[in-house]
Scaffold this motif. Structure first.
Motif, short mmCIF file in Angstrom:
data_model
loop_
_atom_site.label_atom_id
_atom_site.label_comp_id
_atom_site.label_asym_id
_atom_site.label_seq_id
_atom_site.Cartn_x
_atom_site.Cartn_y
_atom_site.Cartn_z
N LEU A 1 -16.32 -37.67 13.66
CA LEU A 1 -15.95 -36.80 12.54
C LEU A 1 -15.15 -35.60 13.02
CD1 LEU A 1 -19.39 -36.44 10.67
CD2 LEU A 1 -17.40 -37.76 9.92
N TYR B 1 -36.04 -37.96 13.24
CA TYR B 1 -35.27 -38.44 14.40
C TYR B 1 -35.98 -39.63 15.06
CZ TYR B 1 -32.56 -38.24 18.72
OH TYR B 1 -31.74 -38.55 19.79
N ALA C 1 -16.38 -38.04 20.57
CA ALA C 1 -15.74 -36.74 20.82
C ALA C 1 -16.58 -35.83 21.70
CB ALA C 1 -15.48 -36.04 19.48
N ALA D 1 -22.92 -42.54 17.82
CA ALA D 1 -22.92 -41.34 16.96
C ALA D 1 -24.34 -41.04 16.49
CB ALA D 1 -22.00 -41.55 15.76
N HIS E 1 -13.77 -41.27 11.73
CA HIS E 1 -14.74 -42.29 11.32
C HIS E 1 -16.06 -41.63 10.96
CE1 HIS E 1 -17.08 -46.13 12.83
NE2 HIS E 1 -17.14 -46.01 11.52
N GLY F 1 -20.41 -35.17 24.30
CA GLY F 1 -21.63 -35.58 24.99
C GLY F 1 -21.60 -36.97 25.60
N ILE F 2 -22.63 -37.76 25.27
CA ILE F 2 -22.79 -39.10 25.85
C ILE F 2 -21.63 -40.02 25.45
CG2 ILE F 2 -24.26 -41.17 25.79
CD1 ILE F 2 -26.69 -39.19 25.42
N GLY F 3 -21.17 -39.92 24.21
CA GLY F 3 -20.07 -40.76 23.74
C GLY F 3 -18.78 -40.46 24.47
N VAL G 1 -28.55 -31.23 22.36
CA VAL G 1 -29.72 -30.52 22.91
C VAL G 1 -29.47 -29.01 22.87
CG1 VAL G 1 -31.05 -30.15 25.03
CG2 VAL G 1 -30.60 -32.46 24.24
N THR H 1 -27.40 -46.67 20.81
CA THR H 1 -28.08 -45.55 21.47
C THR H 1 -29.33 -45.18 20.68
OG1 THR H 1 -25.93 -44.75 22.16
CG2 THR H 1 -27.77 -43.26 22.48
N PRO I 1 -24.19 -31.10 23.67
CA PRO I 1 -24.23 -30.15 22.55
C PRO I 1 -25.39 -30.41 21.58
CG PRO I 1 -21.98 -30.82 22.99
CD PRO I 1 -22.86 -31.66 23.88
N VAL J 1 -27.28 -41.20 9.28
CA VAL J 1 -26.37 -41.28 10.44
C VAL J 1 -26.98 -42.18 11.52
CG1 VAL J 1 -25.16 -39.97 12.23
CG2 VAL J 1 -25.53 -38.93 9.97
N VAL K 1 -27.25 -37.60 15.10
CA VAL K 1 -27.56 -36.19 14.82
C VAL K 1 -29.01 -35.92 15.19
CG1 VAL K 1 -25.83 -35.86 12.99
CG2 VAL K 1 -28.11 -36.75 12.40
N1 NAD Z 1 -28.79 -35.51 24.29
C1 NAD Z 1 -29.98 -36.09 24.34
O1 NAD Z 1 -30.92 -35.54 24.92
C2 NAD Z 1 -30.21 -37.44 23.71
C3 NAD Z 1 -31.41 -38.09 23.98
C4 NAD Z 1 -31.65 -39.34 23.42
C5 NAD Z 1 -30.71 -39.91 22.59
N2 NAD Z 1 -29.55 -39.25 22.32
C6 NAD Z 1 -28.60 -39.90 21.42
O2 NAD Z 1 -27.36 -40.04 22.07
C7 NAD Z 1 -26.32 -40.08 21.09
C8 NAD Z 1 -25.24 -39.08 21.46
O3 NAD Z 1 -25.79 -37.78 21.37
P1 NAD Z 1 -25.28 -36.54 22.24
O4 NAD Z 1 -26.46 -35.94 22.87
O5 NAD Z 1 -24.12 -36.93 23.08
O6 NAD Z 1 -24.87 -35.54 21.05
P2 NAD Z 1 -23.51 -34.85 20.62
O7 NAD Z 1 -23.85 -33.99 19.48
O8 NAD Z 1 -22.85 -34.25 21.82
O9 NAD Z 1 -22.61 -36.09 20.14
C9 NAD Z 1 -22.85 -36.78 18.95
C10 NAD Z 1 -21.52 -37.07 18.30
O10 NAD Z 1 -21.75 -37.84 17.11
C11 NAD Z 1 -20.85 -37.37 16.13
N3 NAD Z 1 -21.32 -37.68 14.78
C12 NAD Z 1 -22.35 -37.11 14.09
N4 NAD Z 1 -22.43 -37.62 12.86
C13 NAD Z 1 -21.44 -38.54 12.76
C14 NAD Z 1 -21.00 -39.40 11.72
N5 NAD Z 1 -21.60 -39.42 10.51
N6 NAD Z 1 -19.96 -40.24 11.96
C15 NAD Z 1 -19.34 -40.21 13.18
N7 NAD Z 1 -19.69 -39.41 14.19
C16 NAD Z 1 -20.73 -38.58 13.97
C17 NAD Z 1 -20.78 -35.86 16.36
O11 NAD Z 1 -19.64 -35.28 15.75
C18 NAD Z 1 -20.77 -35.79 17.87
O12 NAD Z 1 -19.45 -35.79 18.40
C19 NAD Z 1 -26.99 -39.78 19.75
O13 NAD Z 1 -27.24 -41.00 19.07
C20 NAD Z 1 -28.29 -39.13 20.17
O14 NAD Z 1 -29.30 -39.26 19.18
C21 NAD Z 1 -29.28 -38.03 22.86
#
Ligand code: NAD
Length: 258
Positions: free
Chosen positions: A38, A159, A15, A95, A66, A17-19, A199, A144, A197, A118, A97
């Motif tokens: 979620l 983390y 929903a 997914a 999910h 960011g990266i996903g 970061v 990821t 979101p 998570v 946090v």
């Molecule tokens: N943004 C960064 O700088 C960065 C760096 C390294 C790794 N990551 C990893 O990349 C992945 C995506 O992160 P992002 O930055 O896009 O963050 P984000 O917060 O934009 O997206 C994370 C998504 O995961 C969902 N989520 C959280 N708990 C969940 C659960 N129990 N079940 C299902 N969905 C759940 C959230 O609702 C959200 O939509 C994560 O694993 C994060 O740790 C991010």
């Protein structure tokens, strides 16, 4: 030519960011994409936006609720994907946090556990049920992790521990599948700091000076974009990576090069 045409993909945390970026790119490259999360409203909206972006006659997107920490939910989601789309070829365990930014000696057990539940249990369950679904027809699993799955950083103990776990879970799953003759590749991606979101949330928690700190930590001097990571995931998901398994793809603006 569409790089994942005809493949069925599940992207968790789709929903945001990266996903969100990954789900969109896989669908534009011809995959039938199920994004799960979620956040139902944002997930439904993302699926509708992605469906509207597809211009070719292949590729589609839909959303399913999910919680990746719940094994029964994994069985239900993968069951629905297999029943509705005939199988699963690509699983992106995305997914995740953040870690709350606490020092180790002030971290309540519940904060430690929630992050591990998570980021690590969720990926374990995905790999477990992904392998079950892909055993016969083969597939690609992309987990990821993070630069913080390779090196430490103060105030990220939960983390970093979760992401380090994802790195070695990935390698073990890869060689376990290979040793058992299962045609499943398992790889991890390791983003540096990406403008999402997650970061933004950390910056709100710890103050605007964190953004500047993060930018100076990255040799390129700026944050990456979600699509920078999605492109790497697409490569690992595609047949172009048919000889790639157990590997770690770092996409970090040079953070780990120092
Ligand atoms: N943004 C960064 O700088 C960065 C760096 C390294 C790794 N990551 C990893 O990349 C992945 C995506 O992160 P992002 O930055 O896009 O963050 P984000 O917060 O934009 O997206 C994370 C998504 O995961 C969902 N989520 C959280 N708990 C969940 C659960 N129990 N079940 C299902 N969905 C759940 C959230 O609702 C959200 O939509 C994560 O694993 C994060 O740790 C991010």
């Amino acid at each position: 030519m569409a790089r994942v045409a005809g493949k069925v993909a599940l992207v968790t945390g789709g929903a945001s960011g990266i996903g969100r970026a990954t789900a969109g790119l896989l669908a534009r490259e011809g995959a039938t994409v199920v994004l799960s999360d979620l956040q139902d409203e944002a997930g439904e909206r993302a699926a509708a936006e992605i469906a509207a972006e597809i211009t070719a006659d292949v590729g589609s997107a839909r959303y399913l609720h999910h919680d990746v920490t719940d094994e029964a939910a994994w069985e239900a989601v993968i069951g629905a994907v297999v029943e509705d789309h005939g199988g699963l070829d690509i699983l992106v365990n995305n997914a995740g946090v953040g870690g709350n930014g606490l020092p180790i000696d002030e971290m309540p057990m519940a904060v430690w556990r929630q992050c591990l539940a998570v980021n690590l249990d969720g990926v374990f369950l995905g790999v477990k049920h992904g392998i079950r679904a892909m055993k016969e027809r083969g597939g690609a699993i992309i987990n990821t992790s993070s630069i913080l799955g390779i090196v430490g950083l103060p105030l990220t103990a939960n983390y970093a521990a979760s992401k380090g776990g994802v790195r070695l879970l990935t390698k073990t799953a890869a060689i376990e599948c290979a040793a058992r003759g299962l045609p499943i590749r398992v790889n991890s991606v390791h983003p540096g700091f990406i403008d999402t979101p997650m970061v933004d949330g950390a910056i709100q928690l710890r103050g605007p000076e964190l953004k500047q700190q993060i930018e100076t930590l990255q040799p390129t001097g700026s944050l990456g974009e979600p699509m920078d990571i999605a492109e790497g995931i697409l490569y690992l998901a595609s047949d172009a990576a048919k000889f790639v398994t157990g590997s770690e793809l770092v996409i970090d603006g040079g953070y780990l090069a120092r």
